[in-house]
Design a protein around this motif. Structure first.
Motif, PDB file in Angstrom:
ATOM      1  N   PHE A 240       2.932   0.684 -14.471  1.00 52.40           N
ATOM      2  CA  PHE A 240       2.606   0.266 -15.891  1.00 52.40           C
ATOM      3  C   PHE A 240       1.403   0.638 -16.218  1.00 52.40           C
ATOM      4  CE2 PHE A 240       5.760  -3.136 -16.385  1.00 52.40           C
ATOM      5  CZ  PHE A 240       6.009  -3.144 -17.767  1.00 52.40           C
ATOM      6  N   LYS A 241       0.149   0.889 -15.390  1.00 53.43           N
ATOM      7  CA  LYS A 241      -1.183   1.358 -15.838  1.00 53.43           C
ATOM      8  C   LYS A 241      -1.231   2.893 -15.871  1.00 53.43           C
ATOM      9  CE  LYS A 241      -3.144  -2.818 -15.709  1.00 53.43           C
ATOM     10  NZ  LYS A 241      -3.845  -3.425 -16.722  1.00 53.43           N
ATOM     11  N   SER A 242      -0.339   3.395 -15.863  1.00 55.49           N
ATOM     12  CA  SER A 242      -0.173   4.816 -15.717  1.00 55.49           C
ATOM     13  C   SER A 242      -0.545   5.245 -17.255  1.00 55.49           C
ATOM     14  CB  SER A 242       1.167   5.718 -15.372  1.00 55.49           C
ATOM     15  OG  SER A 242       1.154   6.863 -15.517  1.00 55.49           O
TER      16      SER A 242
ATOM     17  N   TYR B  86       0.798  -1.314  -0.185  1.00 56.60           N
ATOM     18  CA  TYR B  86      -0.028  -0.166   0.042  1.00 56.60           C
ATOM     19  C   TYR B  86       0.997   1.206   0.196  1.00 56.60           C
ATOM     20  CZ  TYR B  86      -3.277   3.435   1.576  1.00 56.60           C
ATOM     21  OH  TYR B  86      -4.165   4.684   1.563  1.00 56.60           O
ATOM     22  N   LEU B  87       1.963   1.315   0.744  1.00 60.72           N
ATOM     23  CA  LEU B  87       2.909   2.434   0.897  1.00 60.72           C
ATOM     24  C   LEU B  87       3.527   2.672  -0.432  1.00 60.72           C
ATOM     25  CD1 LEU B  87       4.214   2.198   4.664  1.00 60.72           C
ATOM     26  CD2 LEU B  87       2.787   3.864   3.640  1.00 60.72           C
ATOM     27  N   MET B  88       4.039   1.416  -1.122  1.00 65.09           N
ATOM     28  CA  MET B  88       4.755   1.540  -2.269  1.00 65.09           C
ATOM     29  C   MET B  88       3.574   2.078  -3.467  1.00 65.09           C
ATOM     30  SD  MET B  88       6.552  -2.130  -2.498  1.00 65.09           S
ATOM     31  CE  MET B  88       7.234  -2.038  -4.105  1.00 65.09           C
ATOM     32  N   LYS B  89       2.323   1.599  -3.282  1.00 63.95           N
ATOM     33  CA  LYS B  89       1.430   2.334  -4.262  1.00 63.95           C
ATOM     34  C   LYS B  89       1.423   3.921  -4.091  1.00 63.95           C
ATOM     35  CE  LYS B  89      -1.887  -1.377  -5.229  1.00 63.95           C
ATOM     36  NZ  LYS B  89      -2.186  -1.065  -6.625  1.00 63.95           N
ATOM     37  N   LYS B  90       1.299   4.310  -2.792  1.00 65.16           N
ATOM     38  CA  LYS B  90       1.035   5.803  -2.513  1.00 65.16           C
ATOM     39  C   LYS B  90       2.115   6.314  -2.936  1.00 65.16           C
ATOM     40  CE  LYS B  90      -1.730   7.132  -0.057  1.00 65.16           C
ATOM     41  NZ  LYS B  90      -3.107   7.976  -0.653  1.00 65.16           N
ATOM     42  N   GLN B  91       3.526   5.996  -2.804  1.00 66.89           N
ATOM     43  CA  GLN B  91       4.584   6.780  -3.321  1.00 66.89           C
ATOM     44  C   GLN B  91       4.946   6.662  -4.615  1.00 66.89           C
ATOM     45  OE1 GLN B  91       7.382   5.190  -0.554  1.00 66.89           O
ATOM     46  NE2 GLN B  91       8.372   3.710  -1.942  1.00 66.89           N
ATOM     47  N   THR B  92       4.215   5.955  -5.698  1.00 66.54           N
ATOM     48  CA  THR B  92       4.486   5.782  -6.812  1.00 66.54           C
ATOM     49  C   THR B  92       3.402   6.853  -7.454  1.00 66.54           C
ATOM     50  OG1 THR B  92       4.976   3.402  -6.700  1.00 66.54           O
ATOM     51  CG2 THR B  92       4.311   4.101  -9.011  1.00 66.54           C
TER      52      THR B  92
ATOM     53  N   LYS C 225       7.347   9.440 -14.031  1.00 65.14           N
ATOM     54  CA  LYS C 225       8.158  10.172 -15.410  1.00 65.14           C
ATOM     55  C   LYS C 225       9.675  10.124 -15.076  1.00 65.14           C
ATOM     56  CE  LYS C 225       4.935  13.871 -16.400  1.00 65.14           C
ATOM     57  NZ  LYS C 225       4.504  15.214 -16.593  1.00 65.14           N
ATOM     58  N   GLU C 226       9.982  10.367 -13.767  1.00 63.01           N
ATOM     59  CA  GLU C 226      11.465  10.448 -13.784  1.00 63.01           C
ATOM     60  C   GLU C 226      12.339   9.199 -13.861  1.00 63.01           C
ATOM     61  OE1 GLU C 226      14.559  12.422 -10.401  1.00 63.01           O
ATOM     62  OE2 GLU C 226      12.190  12.719 -10.375  1.00 63.01           O
ATOM     63  N   HIS C 227      11.644   8.183 -13.176  1.00 61.87           N
ATOM     64  CA  HIS C 227      12.504   7.044 -13.055  1.00 61.87           C
ATOM     65  C   HIS C 227      12.225   5.664 -13.915  1.00 61.87           C
ATOM     66  CE1 HIS C 227      14.484   8.934  -9.600  1.00 61.87           C
ATOM     67  NE2 HIS C 227      13.292   8.907  -9.036  1.00 61.87           N
ATOM     68  N   PHE C 228      10.621   5.624 -14.061  1.00 68.63           N
ATOM     69  CA  PHE C 228      10.307   4.315 -14.758  1.00 68.63           C
ATOM     70  C   PHE C 228      10.160   4.483 -16.305  1.00 68.63           C
ATOM     71  CE2 PHE C 228       6.620   1.762 -16.511  1.00 68.63           C
ATOM     72  CZ  PHE C 228       7.134   0.729 -16.288  1.00 68.63           C
ATOM     73  N   ILE C 229       9.699   5.802 -16.764  1.00 69.38           N
ATOM     74  CA  ILE C 229       9.505   6.026 -18.345  1.00 69.38           C
ATOM     75  C   ILE C 229      10.785   5.979 -18.908  1.00 69.38           C
ATOM     76  CG2 ILE C 229       9.150   7.718 -19.861  1.00 69.38           C
ATOM     77  CD1 ILE C 229       6.563   6.412 -18.752  1.00 69.38           C
ATOM     78  N   PRO C 230      12.134   6.366 -18.538  1.00 68.40           N
ATOM     79  CA  PRO C 230      13.271   6.003 -19.359  1.00 68.40           C
ATOM     80  C   PRO C 230      13.717   4.365 -19.222  1.00 68.40           C
ATOM     81  CG  PRO C 230      13.473   7.782 -17.597  1.00 68.40           C
ATOM     82  CD  PRO C 230      12.187   7.420 -17.412  1.00 68.40           C
ATOM     83  N   LEU C 231      13.432   3.861 -18.519  1.00 67.31           N
ATOM     84  CA  LEU C 231      13.502   2.330 -18.559  1.00 67.31           C
ATOM     85  C   LEU C 231      12.558   1.619 -19.230  1.00 67.31           C
ATOM     86  CD1 LEU C 231      14.184   1.574 -14.536  1.00 67.31           C
ATOM     87  CD2 LEU C 231      15.950   1.318 -16.363  1.00 67.31           C
TER      88      LEU C 231
END
Length: 578
Positions: free
Chosen positions: A136-138, A80-86, A92-98
């Protein structure tokens, strides 16, 4: 020793040759504690094999779950905390480049496995902090993906056709499902061992990158080739077919690049592996073997109609329909012959096609689908002749098991079957019912030949394909990899002169100074002075030391070093004059 054994759609949830091999290793190789990492189609399949004490199991279902973290032992509050901080900024900064790099690598025609591995490692680290589904669902992920694919498809040189909306959604869905593997923790082990050059190899590659774990890859079949063969039956669009095969190509190249030892189960597979760039020195064939105490020699069958048996799952790759057509030809010549197929249904639609063909060929009770055989040895003993009509194989257990029980074999000449049989059976071309029927008739009408060939086959199996040999070779491979005892010749001892040593130390000092480690650089320069106190480099070294002290603000010490430099230069000049 602890070994991570990774599987995909096989052990311990499905029957078959690969599962048999896994079960043998896990139950018989006592010095090893296995951690089984099983990739499943969904979480609802029934476990077919019981793991022994000392073995543990990780399961990663790709479909059938609402949340990608359902298979994890991570507490809900943490997820739940991981969801909240995503949030959007983090994505944009960390996932999209990968994510962009991942898509580019997958659709690329020419593969870069090391770049791909670094992308997967980056994703693995990202999902230690941020939540998989939220990322992924963003919407920004969908927009990014659509732009990359449509741009690539517009370029005719890419080889990708223009996708429709369904193709875009489906292909992105594959990425979301398959790469949930990087959302799963990697246990620390002595050796990692993948049962295929497939997605189940990803944990082994990550383990190597994270923990320097040696990686053993076993190839029962050639995964990429099998995927090519199955594509024609899937009905995908041109875009989806190309996307899927390129994704599989990325995965197989990744496995071949990072495996420290590649062990195909037959020489036949080596042709594919070397074609994909695996050096021969990394390839070590380990043939499948069977337990001679289980697959005992069959007693003579009582006189009666000839029985022709096949032990294989009901699957298009086994080409049961060619066997059925051959059976019809044999029955026309030998009406009292009986045909039995022992094997569970792998593809229901194909089984229904086989039942319809049976009716069409009017074989009645002469041809029987007996289902999965719980007593495998008894299944072999029930036949006079064992047949395998596959269109693709690696090194099938059914052939070796038949040989061990003393039964003559008629099989298609695919994969490593020729290596197994040698001269102790009949080989025919695949998809040729007439040739298969002719091979069967060779033994149907000649009981003495059946007995003779059966004895020769058993002797060959006892010489080359026993369980003891398989276990010995795997244990040796584990020990060799775990102890890093990969046969490397010691590097020749090269004598290094004092001047070369001094140059090396001075280069180190220069690098340290460039990085701002001034005191460490001074220490290295002083080491260089000790190596050759009378060399022509002394004035340069003393000047550099003085400059470093000056940067440190220690001006008095800088002046002392400059004075030493002037004195040394003066001394050299006096010597030259005298």
């Amino acid at each position: 020793m602890k070994v991570l054994l990774t599987t995909e759609g096989t052990y311990p949830f499905h029957q078959g040759g690969v599962s048999t091999w896994c079960d043998i290793l896990i139950n018989k190789l006592e010095p090893v504690d296995y951690v089984v990492y099983a990739i499943l189609s969904n979480p609802f399949v029934t476990q077919k094999f019981k793991l022994p004490k000392g073995a543990s199991l990780y399961t990663v279902p790709l479909w059938g779950t609402e949340e990608p973290s359902e298979h994890l032992s991570t507490p809900f509050p943490h997820i739940y905390l991981m969801k909240k901080q995503t949030g959007l900024n983090e994505i944009k900064e960390h996932f999209i480049p990968l994510f962009q790099e991942l898509v580019y690598e997958i659709i690329a025609e020419v593969k870069d496995p090391r770049r791909f591995a670094n992308i997967l490692l980056g994703l693995y680290h990202f999902f230690q902090t941020y939540e998989y589904k939220e990322s992924f669902k963003s919407e920004i992920v969908w927009d990014t993906y659509k732009k990359i694919i449509l741009t690539a498809a517009a370029d005719q040189s890419s080889g990708l056709s223009q996708p429709d909306v369904y193709g875009l959604v489906q292909s992105l869905g594959w990425l979301y499902r398959f790469f949930n593997i990087v959302n799963t923790p990697i246990p620390k082990v002595s050796v990692s061992h993948s049962s295929a050059a497939a997605f189940c190899g990803i944990p082994c590659v990550l383990s190597k990158l994270l923990n320097q774990t040696p990686y053993l890859l076993t190839e029962h079949g050639i995964y990429l080739r099998e995927q090519y063969l199955s594509l024609s039956n899937r009905g995908y669009s041109s875009f989806l077919s190309k996307f899927l095969i390129r994704m599989v190509h990325s995965i197989t190249s990744l496995n071949y690049t990072f495996a420290d030892q590649v062990s195909p189960v037959c020489q036949y597979n080596m042709r594919w592996e070397t074609e994909f760039g695996v050096a021969k020195k990394r390839i070590d064939v380990i043939y499948n073997g069977v337990d001679k105490s289980v697959f005992v020699e069959a007693p003579p069958r009582p006189p009666g109609p000839p029985v022709i048996a096949m032990i294989a799952r009901i699957d298009p790759i086994k080409d049961i329909q060619t066997f059925m057509k051959a059976a019809r030809i044999v029955l026309d010549k030998q009406p009292d012959a009986k045909f039995i197929v022992y094997g569970s249904v792998s593809v229901q639609a194909y089984y229904e096609e086989c039942l319809a063909l049976k009716e069409q060929l009017k074989m009645g009770e002469s041809f029987i689908f007996a289902g999965h055989a719980t007593q495998m040895t008894a299944a072999y003993h029930s036949g006079d002749i064992i047949v395998l009509s596959s269109i693709s194989e690696a090194f099938p257990y059914s052939v070796v098991e038949a040989m061990m029980t003393g039964k003559p074999v008629v099989a298609t000449d695919v994969g490593g079957i020729k290596e197994a049989l040698g001269d102790t059976g009949v080989l025919v071309e695949p998809r040729n019912p007439e040739a298969l029927a002719e091979g069967i008739m060779t033994y149907v009408t000649n009981p003495e030949l059946r007995a003779e060939v059966g004895r020769e086959g058993r002797e060959r199996a006892l010489s080359y394909f026993t369980l003891d040999r398989v276990l010995e070779l795997h244990l040796k491979s584990y020990i060799k990899l775990a102890t890093r005892a990969i046969e490397r010749k010691p590097a020749p001892q090269v004598k290094v002169t004092p001047r070369e040593k001094q140059r090396h130390v001075m280069e180190k000092a220069f690098s340290l100074a460039a990085l701002g480690f001034n005191r460490e650089a001074i220490a290295q320069y002083r080491e260089a002075l000790k190596l050759l106190p009378g060399s022509s480099s002394v004035p340069y070294i003393l000047t550099e030391i003085a400059g470093l002290y000056n940067k440190l603000g220690e001006y008095d010490r800088a002046m002392v070093e400059l004075a030493r430099c002037e004195a040394y230069v003066g001394l050299i000049a006096d010597r030259e004059i005298s």
